[in-house]
Design a protein around this motif. Sequence first.
Motif, short mmCIF file in Angstrom:
data_model
loop_
_atom_site.label_atom_id
_atom_site.label_comp_id
_atom_site.label_asym_id
_atom_site.label_seq_id
_atom_site.Cartn_x
_atom_site.Cartn_y
_atom_site.Cartn_z
N TRP A 231 49.08 -93.11 14.28
CA TRP A 231 49.92 -94.31 13.85
C TRP A 231 49.13 -95.61 13.88
O TRP A 231 48.23 -95.96 14.40
CB TRP A 231 50.85 -94.66 14.88
N LYS A 233 49.67 -99.72 12.04
CA LYS A 233 50.73 -100.61 11.56
C LYS A 233 49.77 -101.39 10.44
O LYS A 233 48.90 -102.10 10.39
CB LYS A 233 51.04 -101.87 12.54
N ASN A 237 53.37 -104.63 8.14
CA ASN A 237 54.21 -104.52 9.24
C ASN A 237 54.98 -103.41 9.53
O ASN A 237 56.07 -103.25 10.39
CB ASN A 237 54.94 -105.77 9.82
N ARG A 238 54.57 -102.42 8.94
CA ARG A 238 55.00 -100.88 8.87
C ARG A 238 54.22 -99.89 9.55
O ARG A 238 53.12 -100.05 9.29
CB ARG A 238 55.83 -100.35 7.50
N PHE A 239 54.80 -99.06 10.18
CA PHE A 239 53.69 -98.01 10.62
C PHE A 239 53.47 -96.86 9.64
O PHE A 239 54.61 -96.29 8.97
CB PHE A 239 54.22 -97.37 11.90
N GLN A 265 43.56 -98.20 16.96
CA GLN A 265 44.19 -99.15 16.51
C GLN A 265 43.78 -100.72 16.60
O GLN A 265 43.87 -101.51 15.89
CB GLN A 265 45.68 -99.26 16.75
#
Length: 517
Positions: A231, A233, A237-239, A265
């Motif tokens: 995952w 971002k 601002n979306r995963f 991340q």
Amino acid sequence: MAKYKQPDPEQGQFVVLNFSELFPEDHPVPRLLETIRSFDLSKFDQSYSNDSEEGGRPAAPVDRILALIVYALLYGNLSMRALERDIKVRADLMYLSGGMQIDHSTLAKFRLRHADAIKDLFTQTLFLGVETGLIDLDTVSIDSTKIKASANRRDIGTKEELERRYRHIEEACKKRYQEWENAESSTEKELLASKMEKFARHKEKLAKGLEFLKDREEKKRIHLTDPDADWHKDGSNRFIVGYATQNAVDYKSGMIIYQEVVTAQGDPAFTVDIINSVERLKNEILPEKEGEIKYVLDCGYASEKNLEELGERDVYLPDREFAHKQSGGKIKPEERKDRVKEEAPLVTANQEGLLEFIYDREKDAFLCPAKQTLKFIRDRELQGALYREYRFNHCTGCSFQNQCAGPGNNRKHLLIAKRQFPNIDVRKLQHYHGKKGMASVSNPLTLKMREKLSSAYGKTIYSRRFPSVEGVFGVMKSVRNGWQFFRRTLKKAQVDWAERCIAHNIAKLISFRRVNV
């Protein structure tokens, strides 16, 4: 009624192409091929053994294959199947292929066979950039961008989630098997059998995923198709399920001088390694350079620990809160000349008339200038460093409210780095300067960096970050459709990104401009 010529689509035609007339020497296509031929391609030869006494079928020329892949990336084609189709109909690709028909499997095998040689080619573009005078390594911008993996986001999960899905599939298989046994028609049995076969394949994938997580306890989750993807971002601002790419861009030339694909991340973990890698690269490609490189980084790389380790480097690295309060995280080119140069620095390390917060070790609390107690609230981890938070929640009506907490704020809180506590007696802070919501940062190196970035010179240097590295990402992802990887696993994604960076650097070397077709 007017008469018109009617074309005969069944009539065969011979089309004669004179490439010297179609593509003169100053055209980007011949210059691209000439530039690739100027590289040392001997490392590619080591993968072939068709020059022995036993012989072997001649391989497709390395320079031609590389030219096709690079050119396809420059006009936004990342699919080898689409490239195979384009070679048959586009004159520029016919010129680069030398008239040979090259299928997608040949292109794919070439990329797989020569993964290490392709990554080595990236360094050669930097040497050529130095030789032509494009790269000067005066200012280097560092940033990361997220690239979507070739993976369905529904196939990622933690160990607990995969175990739950495995049990659900087992129950569904039992139910379908009972339905198959009770089915009367052969058509219904065939349909149920195909469903059970699909469930069995999915069970096998889940079992492999669970085995992978059991063997690697450090992994929190896994994607069933691309086990290295995770995952992330993105800029919206979306995963997304994908990878993060760490990059360093030379400000003068706009060429990428460092690139890496990672799965983690957090950016702060890579700050020191990237800068040290650029320093080693400088000693390799530009050893005669005098003076320190100016490193301009996004606020996501900031931490007190990183500033301490990079004390000898000329770094421009704002903390997240300072950057967002200044200009939403970025100082854009159009803003840098309009800023008031005479304004006082936002926070300074040494200045008369500071507010004093006295630390009481017995109570583990701070006493504010109004003799109110800021009690310990919690431990916090911010950007890789540990802090202790102290707070007082009733500042309304205090005579120091405007200077300490700020107008409209009814509470004051301090963040004190844990490693400072053995010697702390008094925490001195500057008076409130109208920056609403600004936290009282106590880290001395962060305060010093804020002062550095508040100067006119610091603003000018930091303003170089946005047009350099953000411009590169905009071209590579939007103009050249590089928002997704088409190959799976970290190793292949690294080669994929190296190819795109090579294409970008060659485009800078030959002043390539995309031609829409």
